[in-house]
Design an enzyme around this catalytic site. Structure first.
Site, PDB file in Angstrom:
ATOM      1  N   SER A 129       0.820  -1.215   0.000  1.00  0.00           N
ATOM      2  CA  SER A 129       0.000   0.000   0.000  1.00  0.00           C
ATOM      3  C   SER A 129       0.852   1.262   0.000  1.00  0.00           C
ATOM      4  O   SER A 129       0.454   2.294  -0.545  1.00  0.00           O
ATOM      5  CB  SER A 129      -0.951   0.005   1.203  1.00  0.00           C
ATOM      6  OG  SER A 129      -0.239  -0.188   2.412  1.00  0.00           O
ATOM      7  N   HIS A 184       1.809   4.699   5.252  1.00  0.00           N
ATOM      8  CA  HIS A 184       1.102   5.334   4.140  1.00  0.00           C
ATOM      9  C   HIS A 184       1.559   6.779   3.960  1.00  0.00           C
ATOM     10  O   HIS A 184       1.770   7.249   2.843  1.00  0.00           O
ATOM     11  CB  HIS A 184      -0.409   5.310   4.394  1.00  0.00           C
ATOM     12  CG  HIS A 184      -0.998   3.947   4.286  1.00  0.00           C
ATOM     13  ND1 HIS A 184      -2.326   3.682   4.566  1.00  0.00           N
ATOM     14  CD2 HIS A 184      -0.462   2.756   3.924  1.00  0.00           C
ATOM     15  CE1 HIS A 184      -2.578   2.408   4.381  1.00  0.00           C
ATOM     16  NE2 HIS A 184      -1.457   1.821   3.999  1.00  0.00           N
TER      17      HIS A 184
END
Length: 223
Positions: A129, A184
């Site tokens: 991610s 992230h």
């Protein structure tokens, strides 16, 4: 003249060879992790293959985990979601930049993701991610920098869609307590910076053929 050439010839339809190869590698490592874990990608199997583990990175010097962890996944849902996002955003950017620049973007995003995670987040982390957020960040900056010369069919995607996608994905991360939001954030920040530094391949046409050093340099930096 380069901006005119960019407007006339910009398209992202070429075959995303590197994105497909990266996806195949990620799938292969997931299958290997399941095999090592007797049918499930267990914590022990993921640690063996390179999951980010703060103590092993800092105390044992296993810095290779800062990239390897981006290629590992814990289950089918985790794998499928990240591959879907990677092929929808990363593959588009492979058509925007030179392939060497794309490789450099992926490596820098991956390292930034796991470095931020190792510094601030949970002790064990895996997943691509952060690579997706790196690509999203680069795509957002690309739309901001070149939106005025993008063909109309691409302008909305880069100026609106990827921005909404990035905001939604980052916001959803706060809903799940198991999401590594620090990772992230690191990937997104790296993508934003790389988007400012990298030039689209159609903007690099200053000569009939680029110097060999210019073509090799991004691969060397990534390595």
């Amino acid at each position: 003249p380069r901006r005119v050439h960019f407007r006339r010839h910009f398209q992202v339809g070429r075959v995303p060879v590197l994105s497909l190869l990266l996806s195949a590698l990620i799938i292969g490592l997931f299958l290997l992790a399941r095999d090592l874990g007797d049918g499930a990608a267990t914590r022990e199997a993921l640690l063996l293959l390179g999951a980010k583990a703060r103590s092993r990175i800092i105390e044992d010097g296993e810095t290779w985990r800062l990239f390897a962890a981006n290629l590992l996944h814990k289950d089918h849902v985790h794998l499928g979601f990240n591959l879907f996002a990677l092929m929808n955003v990363g593959a588009v950017l492979e058509g925007v930049y030179r392939r060497g620049d794309w490789v450099l973007l992926v490596v820098v995003s991956g390292l930034a993701t796991m470095t931020a995670s190792a510094a601030f987040a949970m002790p064990v982390t895996v997943g691509a991610s952060g690579l997706v957020f790196g690509c999203l960040g680069a795509a957002v900056v690309f739309g901001w920098r070149f939106g005025d010369v993008l063909p109309s069919r691409y302008r909305t995607y880069f100026s609106v869609v990827v921005v909404i996608y990035a905001v939604v994905m980052f916001t959803l991360g706060f809903v799940s307590p198991s999401t590594d939001n620090w990772g992230h954030g690191g990937g997104l920040l790296a993508g934003l910076v790389m988007g400012m530094l990298l030039e689209p391949r159609l903007m690099r046409l200053k000569a009939v053929r680029e110097p060999v050093l210019s073509l090799v340099l991004p691969y060397a930096l990534a390595l």
